[in-house]
Scaffold this motif. Structure first.
Motif, PDB file in Angstrom:
ATOM      1  N   UNK A 150       1.031  -1.240  -0.014  1.00 16.32           N
ATOM      2  CA  UNK A 150      -0.207   0.043   0.031  1.00 16.32           C
ATOM      3  C   UNK A 150       0.714   1.272  -0.027  1.00 16.32           C
ATOM      4  N   UNK A 151       0.543   2.143  -0.738  1.00 14.84           N
ATOM      5  CA  UNK A 151       1.428   3.355  -1.177  1.00 14.84           C
ATOM      6  C   UNK A 151       1.596   4.065   0.213  1.00 14.84           C
ATOM      7  N   UNK A 152       0.419   4.260   0.846  1.00 12.88           N
ATOM      8  CA  UNK A 152       0.687   5.171   2.129  1.00 12.88           C
ATOM      9  C   UNK A 152       1.509   4.324   3.330  1.00 12.88           C
ATOM     10  N   UNK A 153       1.488   3.172   3.447  1.00 12.45           N
ATOM     11  CA  UNK A 153       2.175   2.506   4.544  1.00 12.45           C
ATOM     12  C   UNK A 153       3.566   1.720   4.274  1.00 12.45           C
ATOM     13  N   UNK A 154       3.575   1.288   2.948  1.00 13.03           N
ATOM     14  CA  UNK A 154       4.829   0.529   2.432  1.00 13.03           C
ATOM     15  C   UNK A 154       5.480   1.239   1.528  1.00 13.03           C
ATOM     16  N   UNK A 155       5.457   2.470   1.549  1.00 10.65           N
ATOM     17  CA  UNK A 155       6.568   3.284   0.356  1.00 10.65           C
ATOM     18  C   UNK A 155       7.971   2.849   0.447  1.00 10.65           C
ATOM     19  N   UNK A 156       8.578   2.688   1.697  1.00 13.11           N
ATOM     20  CA  UNK A 156       9.867   2.019   1.993  1.00 13.11           C
ATOM     21  C   UNK A 156      10.276   0.873   1.131  1.00 13.11           C
ATOM     22  N   UNK A 157       9.335  -0.138   1.295  1.00 15.44           N
ATOM     23  CA  UNK A 157       9.355  -1.255   0.608  1.00 15.44           C
ATOM     24  C   UNK A 157       9.261  -1.178  -0.950  1.00 15.44           C
ATOM     25  N   UNK A 158       8.301  -0.561  -1.257  1.00 19.97           N
ATOM     26  CA  UNK A 158       8.055  -0.175  -2.710  1.00 19.97           C
ATOM     27  C   UNK A 158       9.445   0.518  -3.273  1.00 19.97           C
ATOM     28  N   UNK A 159      10.127   1.269  -2.490  1.00 13.34           N
ATOM     29  CA  UNK A 159      11.316   2.056  -3.124  1.00 13.34           C
ATOM     30  C   UNK A 159      12.331   0.850  -3.253  1.00 13.34           C
ATOM     31  N   UNK A 160      12.366  -0.122  -2.161  1.00 13.64           N
ATOM     32  CA  UNK A 160      13.350  -0.984  -1.997  1.00 13.64           C
ATOM     33  C   UNK A 160      13.424  -1.924  -3.391  1.00 13.64           C
ATOM     34  N   UNK A 161      12.156  -2.158  -3.550  1.00 18.66           N
ATOM     35  CA  UNK A 161      11.897  -3.348  -4.730  1.00 18.66           C
ATOM     36  C   UNK A 161      12.378  -2.586  -6.195  1.00 18.66           C
ATOM     37  N   UNK A 162      11.545  -1.375  -6.259  1.00 16.90           N
ATOM     38  CA  UNK A 162      11.790  -0.756  -7.648  1.00 16.90           C
ATOM     39  C   UNK A 162      13.251  -0.442  -7.789  1.00 16.90           C
ATOM     40  N   UNK A 163      14.182  -0.139  -6.988  1.00 13.81           N
ATOM     41  CA  UNK A 163      15.410   0.189  -7.208  1.00 13.81           C
ATOM     42  C   UNK A 163      16.237  -1.022  -7.332  1.00 13.81           C
ATOM     43  N   UNK A 164      15.867  -2.108  -7.157  1.00 11.89           N
ATOM     44  CA  UNK A 164      16.484  -3.408  -7.372  1.00 11.89           C
ATOM     45  C   UNK A 164      16.062  -4.014  -8.607  1.00 11.89           C
ATOM     46  N   UNK A 165      14.859  -3.927  -9.102  1.00 10.39           N
ATOM     47  CA  UNK A 165      14.578  -4.374 -10.275  1.00 10.39           C
ATOM     48  C   UNK A 165      15.329  -4.308 -11.667  1.00 10.39           C
TER      49      UNK A 165
END
Length: 215
Positions: free
Chosen positions: A200-215
């Protein structure tokens, strides 16, 4: 080449700009230099590009190297009519070189460039390109922002399938608003029970950034 992340969505008004700003802030908090571009914006009246100005204000606060930028550096192609670019431009051929040049200029000052699309994946740009085509043409990974209201299962799966068929590396994030309190009852169970990762954008932005940066 720097990291390029393309923000797309299941439709218009899903929260791409909101999500883009959160990503910029999260990446900047990690010590990364950030940049942002929205290649095309429609609905620009009297020369005022709302999204461009909003993104410009945000990124200038996060990256001092970008203080000299203007709105046209953030949104290089604008049209007055609030419609798909194909319609708004009168089917003018896309100036892809102009977009790539602006991204390369940003990359000289950035570690991460966030690229915000317009509308959903199959918004027509001209006779040759749909919005989904820009992701591959710009050598980016994608974040698919989806909604949390009734119908999100269908919308999310269709858009995800489109990305998979193009072999575009991507992540899905749910932008839940205060009005989406029923998500946990009417839609989320399906995703969880089928092994679909619910970020979820509002709660998991740190995880989202981690995954995207490592794709």
């Amino acid at each position: 080449m720097r990291k390029r992340i393309f923000i797309t969505a299941t439709n218009t008004d899903i929260g791409k700009t909101y999500t883009t700003k959160l990503l910029l802030k999260e990446f900047a908090s990690r010590g990364l230099s950030v940049g942002v571009i929205k290649p095309i914006e429609t609905g620009v009246v009297d020369g005022y590009a709302h999204d461009a100005e909003e993104l410009l204000e945000c990124v200038k606060e996060l990256n001092p190297k970008l203080w000299s930028l203007e709105a046209e550096d953030i949104v290089p192609i604008v049209y007055e009519l609030a419609a798909a670019p194909y319609i708004a431009s009168g089917n003018t051929p896309l100036d892809l070189k102009k977009i790539k040049m602006k991204i390369e200029e940003l990359e000289a000052l950035c570690d991460v460039v966030v690229i915000e699309g317009a509308g959903g994946l199959y918004v027509p740009i001209d006779e040759e390109y749909m919005m989904i085509d820009l992701i591959s043409k710009l050598d980016a990974v994608a974040l698919l922002v989806t909604h949390c209201s009734l119908g999100c299962i269908n919308d999310t799966l269709l858009s995800k399938k489109a990305l998979q068929e193009r072999n575009i590396q991507h992540l899905v994030a749910f932008n839940c608003t205060e009005e989406d309190k029923s998500f946990s009852q009417i839609s989320e169970p399906y995703f969880l029970q089928t092994g679909f990762r619910v970020l979820k954008v509002c709660n998991d932005i740190d995880i989202i950034c981690d995954v995207l940066y490592n794709l």
